[in-house]
Write a protein that holds these residues in place. Structure first.
Motif: not given
Length: 395
Positions: A308-316, A356-357, A362-363, A387-389
């Motif tokens: 799993k990689i944590q990116h910016g903008n809340g993206l994994v 996966e993203i 939230r997937r 909120n992940g939307s």
């Protein structure tokens, strides 16, 4: 403590030197070499300026908006060798309604060119001291006022960081009065650089001409994409991420040459497929989709060897079933870096990568980011809520 004697500024100089000057087509070729090279506008540099350009601080830049009412400058990946703060050890503050920057320093310090370009004006502009104006290849012009001594002359080609003057000032105060112009109009220097930190903002700027006005729009997409642990919603509950703004070096399809063998949402017995399965050959290189930091690298049940990689903008992003993981937790990775080898560990019947993203936990369907047929980013702008939307709108 500065003297209270009112100081004469570049703004005053503009009134004295005037704003008139006829268009002279030859002078435009140099500065357009970088800004419009992709449009084939220039193939040479000509260092000739009209008398008005050599005498007046503020004059329109010939040809800058001839082909379009807007142009862009991309500072996201500018090498450090191509930028310099005018007085690296000085203390800066915005003055005159934020249209200029006054940089105080020690007597005898060297004034540096901010970017590469050609000297358009270098003269004593009594009583405002020695003034230099540089027309840069990117379309901007920078002004350096109150110099004790100018070290360059009109027509000189200068590099970023090159010494162009010795700092001067007024009275007992040692300072450089600095301004940035677009088409003869000054813009707030803080749009381009950090006033206190002296660093160049990593961003793309769009300059649009409407009548006599110049509007500036900033796109600081990479701020949230590179500061992986910072809260991307610290300043706002909403992020706009235009995927089209990403440079090719900033993203990578996880498995080049692959094809989809199981799409997102595909029913598998009692559960729905949570990612997309992409397949090429066993032990093919698995690549990081974006710059980021590894937050998981190990065996994870049905995922097998998982990353799993944590990116910016809340993206994994998640990559599963590798035959071997090649990164460790805490490691920083770049887009396109090899992080593992495709395999069939965990619950897998053939060698592939399960991708996966997640946004804010939230997937989502990876199709929101990538076109799996072309292996390119989607031409879309994502609106990401705290909120992940996430919603996607095609550009």
């Amino acid at each position: 403590m500065k003297q209270t004697t009112p100081k004469r500024t570049i703004q005053t100089a503009l009134r004295h030197t005037g704003q008139t000057g006829r268009t002279f087509g030859l002078a435009v070729l140099l500065l357009l070499c970088t800004v419009f090279f992709s449009q084939g506008i220039c193939a040479q540099s000509i260092h000739e300026f009209t008398p008005a350009e050599q005498q007046s601080i503020s004059v329109p830049t010939p040809g800058l908006f001839d082909r379009s009412n807007a142009f862009e400058i991309d500072f996201t990946d500018l090498p450090s060798s191509e930028y310099s703060f005018p007085l690296p050890v000085g203390k800066a503050e915005l003055v005159n309604g934020n249209s200029e920057m006054e940089i105080t320093t020690s007597k005898g310090d060297a004034v540096k060119a901010m970017f590469g370009g050609v000297v358009r004006l270098s003269k004593h502009n009594a009583p405002f001291g020695n003034v230099i104006v540089i027309r840069h290849d990117n379309g901007l012009e920078t002004v350096y006022g109150y110099n004790a001594q100018n070290l360059v002359k009109v027509g000189d080609r200068v590099k970023a960081g090159q010494t162009i003057a010795i700092v001067g000032g007024e009275g007992l105060n040692t300072f450089c009065n600095f301004a940035i112009m677009v088409n003869g109009r000054r813009i707030n220097p803080a749009i381009i650089v950090e006033v206190n930190g002296h660093k160049l903002h990593k961003q793309t700027l769009t300059f649009t001409k409407t009548g006599n006005k110049i509007a500036v729009k900033t796109h600081r997409v990479r701020d949230n994409m590179t500061d992986f642990k910072a809260d991307p919603f610290a300043k706002s509950n909403t992020i706009k991420w235009n995927l089209a703004d990403m440079k090719r070096s900033q993203w990578s399809y996880p498995l080049p040459g692959a094809h989809v063998i199981s799409p997102y949402g595909n029913h598998r017995g009692s559960h729905i497929h949570s990612g997309v399965d992409i397949k090429t050959r066993a032990n093919d290189n698995v690549l990081a989709a974006f710059d980021g930091e590894v937050i998981q690298a190990g065996y994870n049940g049905g995922y097998g060897n998982c990353i799993k990689i944590q990116h910016g903008n809340g993206l994994v992003t998640l990559y599963g079933h590798q035959s071997k993981n090649l990164v460790k937790v805490g490691q920083k990775v770049k887009a396109g870096q090899v992080i593992g080898l495709a395999g069939r560990t965990g619950h897998a019947t053939t060698e592939h990568v399960h991708f996966e993203i997640f946004f804010c936990g939230r997937r989502y369907n990876p199709n929101i980011l990538f076109n799996h047929d072309t292996h390119h980013l989607q031409n879309a702008t994502l609106t990401i809520q705290k909120n992940g939307s996430v919603t996607s709108k095609r550009n």
